[in-house]
Design a protein around this motif. Structure first.
Motif, PDB file in Angstrom:
ATOM      1  N   GLY A   1       0.800  -1.218   0.000  1.00 26.89           N
ATOM      2  CA  GLY A   1       0.000   0.000   0.000  1.00 26.89           C
ATOM      3  C   GLY A   1       0.830   1.264   0.000  1.00 26.89           C
ATOM      4  O   GLY A   1       0.534   2.207  -0.748  1.00 26.89           O
TER       5      GLY A   1
ATOM      6  N   ALA B   1      -4.426  -0.538   4.394  1.00 20.57           N
ATOM      7  CA  ALA B   1      -4.908  -0.368   3.024  1.00 20.57           C
ATOM      8  C   ALA B   1      -5.513  -1.653   2.477  1.00 20.57           C
ATOM      9  O   ALA B   1      -6.489  -1.630   1.727  1.00 20.57           O
TER      10      ALA B   1
ATOM     11  N   VAL C   1     -10.583   3.775   4.641  1.00 17.19           N
ATOM     12  CA  VAL C   1      -9.283   3.932   3.996  1.00 17.19           C
ATOM     13  C   VAL C   1      -9.296   5.150   3.085  1.00 17.19           C
ATOM     14  O   VAL C   1      -8.379   5.988   3.120  1.00 17.19           O
TER      15      VAL C   1
END
Length: 274
Positions: A56, A142, A150
């Motif tokens: 992420g 994430a 998120v």
């Protein structure tokens, strides 16, 4: 010298066959909306991708580097950044939070706007370290966090816009139903008449995520970018020279494109939008 079209990637850059996502069937004749028919036609043209599996934080860094520039320019910057700051035992967020800004700017200079981007990268890295403790902990957020949480969390960070947040959700989290809107997507779906000619990026995203099945949204994003590079370019779409040259001609309203004069304007500036 004319630019060569970006080739179809030889490797699935979105996570590979084990990267998550959902398989989709592409059948324009059975599509429920015109947006879905467009994506299905793209499915007949291009590769089927799966999504998720990318780190992420690295995805966040990669998307920031890509802002206002091409992949040709941003990829070398990404590679140089990872080589300098992403050693096997290094936490990338820690490394960037501690980076000397001038050195980072020089490292990513090929991406353009490197002074601004280096400042953003350092600030984002500092935020990740302060809020999550490490890049690995952010990666888990994430990947596994509630998608709305998120997205809202990422949008609260300066330098992170909707496209960047959505790319993290798609490429790191493998989230279905996420259709990031970059300049290609914004231009093409307004030019086709799928989205309102005066829609902003968020307006186009809302239309596409409502009208394209969740399993096809991620593919729609990446395939539309490829289509925009090869056929529906900003200044000279394929239909200007030959109406039959575009594989999506029968689905397009050509808003802002005038083959009879060769003129191309932003769809929002087209008389039809008045």
């Amino acid at each position: 010298m004319s630019e060569e079209p970006d080739p179809e990637p030889a490797v699935n850059i979105s996570g590979g066959p084990d990267g998550g996502g959902a398989a989709a069937e592409f059948d324009p004749a059975a599509a429920d909306t015109r947006a879905e028919a467009v994506v299905d036609r793209l499915g007949e043209l291009y590769w089927t991708k799966t999504y998720g599996g990318r780190d992420g934080f690295e995805c966040l860094v990669r998307t920031i580097l890509s802002q206002n520039t091409s992949d040709v320019a941003s990829q070398p910057a990404h590679d140089a950044l990872i080589e300098r700051y992403g050693g096997a035992d290094a936490d990338l967020a820690d490394a960037l939070a501690d980076a000397e800004r001038s050195v980072l700017a020089e490292t990513i200079s090929s991406a353009g706007l490197y002074n601004r981007k280096s400042k953003t990268l350092i600030e984002v890295a500092e935020w990740v370290v302060a809020e999550f403790g490490s890049a690995a902990a952010f990666d888990a957020f994430a990947r596994d966090g509630d998608p709305e949480e998120v997205r809202e969390t990422l949008l609260s960070v300066r330098g992170v816009g909707p496209k960047t947040a959505d790319c993290v959700l798609l490429f790191a989290g493998g989230r279905a139903g996420v259709f990031p809107v970059d300049t290609h997507v914004h231009r093409i779906y307004r030019r086709m008449g799928v989205a309102p000619a005066d829609a902003d990026h968020e307006g186009v995203r809302e239309v596409l995520e409502a009208d394209v099945p969740a399993a096809k949204c991620g593919f729609g994003h990446t395939a539309t970018i490829q289509f925009g590079r090869e056929y529906c370019t900003a200044r000279k779409p394929a239909c200007l020279d030959d109406p039959e040259a575009c594989p999506l001609a029968d689905l397009c309203e050509q808003v802002g494109v005038y083959p009879e004069t060769g003129e191309v304007v932003d769809p929002a500036a087209a008389p039809e939008a008045d």
